[in-house]
Motif scaffolding. Structure first.
Motif, PDB file in Angstrom:
ATOM      1  N   THR A  35     -20.444 -48.951  13.384  1.00 23.89           N
ATOM      2  CA  THR A  35     -21.211 -48.973  11.856  1.00 23.89           C
ATOM      3  C   THR A  35     -22.321 -48.187  11.406  1.00 23.89           C
ATOM      4  OG1 THR A  35     -22.514 -50.756  12.797  1.00 23.89           O
ATOM      5  CG2 THR A  35     -20.111 -51.486  11.528  1.00 23.89           C
ATOM      6  N   LEU A  36     -22.154 -47.784  10.399  1.00 19.77           N
ATOM      7  CA  LEU A  36     -23.368 -46.687   9.074  1.00 19.77           C
ATOM      8  C   LEU A  36     -25.129 -48.163   9.040  1.00 19.77           C
ATOM      9  CD1 LEU A  36     -24.870 -44.530   8.606  1.00 19.77           C
ATOM     10  CD2 LEU A  36     -23.508 -45.068   6.357  1.00 19.77           C
ATOM     11  N   ASP A  37     -25.517 -48.496   9.462  1.00 23.13           N
ATOM     12  CA  ASP A  37     -27.049 -48.436   9.480  1.00 23.13           C
ATOM     13  C   ASP A  37     -27.643 -48.294   8.110  1.00 23.13           C
ATOM     14  OD1 ASP A  37     -26.442 -50.443  10.907  1.00 23.13           O
ATOM     15  OD2 ASP A  37     -28.246 -49.636  13.272  1.00 23.13           O
ATOM     16  N   SER A  38     -27.984 -46.928   8.317  1.00 22.67           N
ATOM     17  CA  SER A  38     -28.570 -46.158   7.290  1.00 22.67           C
ATOM     18  C   SER A  38     -28.227 -44.782   7.247  1.00 22.67           C
ATOM     19  CB  SER A  38     -30.252 -46.495   7.512  1.00 22.67           C
ATOM     20  OG  SER A  38     -29.968 -46.035   8.477  1.00 22.67           O
ATOM     21  N   ILE A  39     -28.265 -44.853   5.658  1.00 23.16           N
ATOM     22  CA  ILE A  39     -28.829 -43.292   4.751  1.00 23.16           C
ATOM     23  C   ILE A  39     -29.150 -42.434   4.289  1.00 23.16           C
ATOM     24  CG2 ILE A  39     -26.489 -43.435   4.100  1.00 23.16           C
ATOM     25  CD1 ILE A  39     -25.528 -40.723   4.894  1.00 23.16           C
ATOM     26  N   GLU A  40     -30.055 -41.249   5.154  1.00 23.48           N
ATOM     27  CA  GLU A  40     -30.356 -40.608   3.975  1.00 23.48           C
ATOM     28  C   GLU A  40     -30.384 -39.604   3.751  1.00 23.48           C
ATOM     29  OE1 GLU A  40     -35.285 -39.856   2.387  1.00 23.48           O
ATOM     30  OE2 GLU A  40     -34.695 -40.509   4.702  1.00 23.48           O
ATOM     31  N   ILE A  41     -29.967 -38.780   2.025  1.00 24.95           N
ATOM     32  CA  ILE A  41     -29.577 -37.548   2.172  1.00 24.95           C
ATOM     33  C   ILE A  41     -30.956 -36.979   1.580  1.00 24.95           C
ATOM     34  CG2 ILE A  41     -26.790 -38.226   1.571  1.00 24.95           C
ATOM     35  CD1 ILE A  41     -27.269 -37.691  -1.590  1.00 24.95           C
ATOM     36  N   TYR A  42     -30.953 -35.291   2.108  1.00 34.74           N
ATOM     37  CA  TYR A  42     -31.765 -35.004   1.379  1.00 34.74           C
ATOM     38  C   TYR A  42     -31.722 -34.167   0.482  1.00 34.74           C
ATOM     39  CZ  TYR A  42     -34.363 -36.948   5.904  1.00 34.74           C
ATOM     40  OH  TYR A  42     -34.644 -37.611   6.992  1.00 34.74           O
ATOM     41  N   ASN A  43     -30.197 -33.937  -0.391  1.00 36.38           N
ATOM     42  CA  ASN A  43     -29.813 -32.651  -0.316  1.00 36.38           C
ATOM     43  C   ASN A  43     -28.635 -32.988  -1.431  1.00 36.38           C
ATOM     44  OD1 ASN A  43     -29.865 -30.081  -2.574  1.00 36.38           O
ATOM     45  ND2 ASN A  43     -28.830 -28.992  -0.260  1.00 36.38           N
ATOM     46  N   THR A  44     -28.306 -32.535  -2.824  1.00 36.24           N
ATOM     47  CA  THR A  44     -27.374 -33.228  -3.493  1.00 36.24           C
ATOM     48  C   THR A  44     -26.864 -31.239  -3.291  1.00 36.24           C
ATOM     49  OG1 THR A  44     -27.969 -32.808  -5.639  1.00 36.24           O
ATOM     50  CG2 THR A  44     -27.572 -35.175  -4.788  1.00 36.24           C
ATOM     51  N   HIS A  45     -24.940 -30.852  -3.695  1.00 37.53           N
ATOM     52  CA  HIS A  45     -24.801 -29.848  -3.916  1.00 37.53           C
ATOM     53  C   HIS A  45     -24.718 -29.971  -5.020  1.00 37.53           C
ATOM     54  CE1 HIS A  45     -24.684 -31.187   0.455  1.00 37.53           C
ATOM     55  NE2 HIS A  45     -25.383 -29.622   0.567  1.00 37.53           N
ATOM     56  N   GLU A  46     -24.268 -30.295  -5.765  1.00 36.67           N
ATOM     57  CA  GLU A  46     -23.890 -30.528  -7.116  1.00 36.67           C
ATOM     58  C   GLU A  46     -25.019 -29.788  -7.877  1.00 36.67           C
ATOM     59  OE1 GLU A  46     -21.586 -31.949  -8.483  1.00 36.67           O
ATOM     60  OE2 GLU A  46     -21.262 -33.063  -7.167  1.00 36.67           O
ATOM     61  N   LYS A  72     -28.392 -40.910  -4.774  1.00 36.86           N
ATOM     62  CA  LYS A  72     -29.916 -39.861  -5.072  1.00 36.86           C
ATOM     63  C   LYS A  72     -30.041 -39.579  -4.043  1.00 36.86           C
ATOM     64  CE  LYS A  72     -31.998 -43.738  -8.584  1.00 36.86           C
ATOM     65  NZ  LYS A  72     -32.677 -43.840  -9.301  1.00 36.86           N
ATOM     66  N   ALA A  73     -30.528 -38.447  -3.561  1.00 36.07           N
ATOM     67  CA  ALA A  73     -31.255 -37.612  -2.422  1.00 36.07           C
ATOM     68  C   ALA A  73     -32.388 -38.638  -2.633  1.00 36.07           C
ATOM     69  CB  ALA A  73     -31.022 -35.694  -2.870  1.00 36.07           C
ATOM     70  N   ASN A  74     -33.589 -38.287  -1.056  1.00 34.40           N
ATOM     71  CA  ASN A  74     -34.614 -38.445  -0.693  1.00 34.40           C
ATOM     72  C   ASN A  74     -34.928 -40.171  -1.064  1.00 34.40           C
ATOM     73  OD1 ASN A  74     -35.116 -36.108   0.136  1.00 34.40           O
ATOM     74  ND2 ASN A  74     -35.155 -35.520  -2.148  1.00 34.40           N
ATOM     75  N   GLU A  75     -33.648 -40.655  -1.062  1.00 34.83           N
ATOM     76  CA  GLU A  75     -33.814 -42.525  -0.825  1.00 34.83           C
ATOM     77  C   GLU A  75     -32.917 -42.528   0.777  1.00 34.83           C
ATOM     78  OE1 GLU A  75     -32.711 -46.376  -3.549  1.00 34.83           O
ATOM     79  OE2 GLU A  75     -33.052 -44.256  -4.758  1.00 34.83           O
ATOM     80  N   LEU A  76     -33.707 -43.178   1.567  1.00 35.56           N
ATOM     81  CA  LEU A  76     -32.584 -44.312   2.681  1.00 35.56           C
ATOM     82  C   LEU A  76     -32.085 -45.331   1.497  1.00 35.56           C
ATOM     83  CD1 LEU A  76     -32.890 -44.505   5.187  1.00 35.56           C
ATOM     84  CD2 LEU A  76     -35.366 -45.935   5.198  1.00 35.56           C
ATOM     85  N   TYR A  77     -31.026 -45.739   2.834  1.00 36.99           N
ATOM     86  CA  TYR A  77     -29.405 -46.483   2.459  1.00 36.99           C
ATOM     87  C   TYR A  77     -29.429 -47.351   3.261  1.00 36.99           C
ATOM     88  CZ  TYR A  77     -29.163 -44.523  -2.263  1.00 36.99           C
ATOM     89  OH  TYR A  77     -29.524 -44.029  -3.788  1.00 36.99           O
ATOM     90  N   LYS A  78     -29.699 -48.503   2.864  1.00 40.52           N
ATOM     91  CA  LYS A  78     -29.880 -49.140   4.805  1.00 40.52           C
ATOM     92  C   LYS A  78     -28.948 -50.555   4.149  1.00 40.52           C
ATOM     93  CE  LYS A  78     -34.323 -49.920   6.522  1.00 40.52           C
ATOM     94  NZ  LYS A  78     -35.928 -50.161   6.491  1.00 40.52           N
ATOM     95  N   PHE A  79     -27.809 -50.923   5.589  1.00 40.75           N
ATOM     96  CA  PHE A  79     -26.089 -51.529   5.609  1.00 40.75           C
ATOM     97  C   PHE A  79     -26.567 -52.581   6.358  1.00 40.75           C
ATOM     98  CE2 PHE A  79     -26.247 -46.923   4.552  1.00 40.75           C
ATOM     99  CZ  PHE A  79     -25.374 -47.437   2.612  1.00 40.75           C
ATOM    100  N   ARG A  80     -25.364 -53.396   6.211  1.00 42.75           N
ATOM    101  CA  ARG A  80     -25.668 -54.596   7.008  1.00 42.75           C
ATOM    102  C   ARG A  80     -24.068 -54.597   7.421  1.00 42.75           C
ATOM    103  NH1 ARG A  80     -26.310 -57.604   1.632  1.00 42.75           N
ATOM    104  NH2 ARG A  80     -24.682 -57.642   1.873  1.00 42.75           N
ATOM    105  N   GLY A  81     -23.365 -53.678   8.102  1.00 43.32           N
ATOM    106  CA  GLY A  81     -22.360 -53.498   8.615  1.00 43.32           C
ATOM    107  C   GLY A  81     -21.276 -54.435   8.559  1.00 43.32           C
TER     108      GLY A  81
END
Length: 222
Positions: A35-46, A72-81
């Motif tokens: 499962t994914l606990d968290s993700i943060e992207i630093y860039n968008t390719h649009e 959104k870029a540079n924002e930490l997203y957390k998940f519960r699984g």
């Protein structure tokens, strides 16, 4: 941004307990849920920064998993699984998968990161962090992968031990061969010296015998 609740903590505890139990009986585990606990992207390719990215996770040969919250870029997203799109994938004990994070595009999807996703990458707490500079930082959870990681480490240690024995055996054989070669050369040299002395003695004695014969012919020995 989602926040962990007591229910999710109980689920995590159950997963961890299962992982510890299966570490004692690794043969019982055929696959492990990731499962994914968290993700943060630093860039968008649009091209237009106002356009929100459409991010997804996928492994080769499997359906992709959309990440609808990541906009959104540079924002930490957390998940519960426990989200509807979880789990991301399943891993088996001895096989890695080619997986990655991607961004949908009209012509060709852009790549945040793509790598060989292996169960042995997970640490003793069942976590794995994947970081790619200027692109993405993600944390995965897989308590059931703990026995896989231990098995992989044991195999690696045994392989290293086998290589060490192999190297030591080669060194030992080299020393033995070198010793035998040196002893053989010394024996050959001594044998050559002995033969040379015998030849010298034989020539010396022959000179005396030839001298005696000449004296007999001339009557000098009378």
């Amino acid at each position: 941004m989602p926040i962990l609740d007591p229910r999710s903590l109980r689920v995590s505890s159950i997963f961890l307990a299962c992982g510890l139990f299966l570490s004692c009986y690794p043969g019982l585990v055929l696959s492990a849920v990731v499962t994914l606990d968290s993700i943060e992207i630093y860039n968008t390719h649009e091209l237009l920064k106002a356009v929100k990215p459409d991010v997804y996770f996928a492994c080769k040969g499997e359906n992709r998993t959309d990440l609808p919250d990541v906009k959104k870029a540079n924002e930490l997203y957390k998940f519960r699984g426990q989200e509807s799109w979880q789990p991301l994938t399943e891993l088996s004990e001895k096989k890695c998968k080619r997986c990655g994070f991607y961004e949908k595009d009209i012509f060709s999807d852009d790549i945040f990161d793509e790598w060989e996703f292996c169960p042995s990458e997970f640490t003793s707490d069942g976590k794995y962090i994947r970081f790619r500079e200027k692109e993405v930082n993600a944390t995965f959870s897989c308590p059931q992968c703990i026995p896989f990681a231990h098995a992989s480490k044991s195999t690696s240690d045994s392989q290293k031990g086998g290589k060490g024995v192999h190297v030591a055996l080669i060194i030992l054989i080299s020393v033995v061969v070198s010793t035998v070669l040196i002893l053989g050369l010394l024996a050959a040299y001594k044998y050559w010296q002995k033969k040379k002395r015998e030849q010298d003695q034989a020539r010396f004695l022959k000179l005396f015998e030839d001298g005696d014969d000449i004296e007999d012919e001339l009557g000098l020995g009378m």
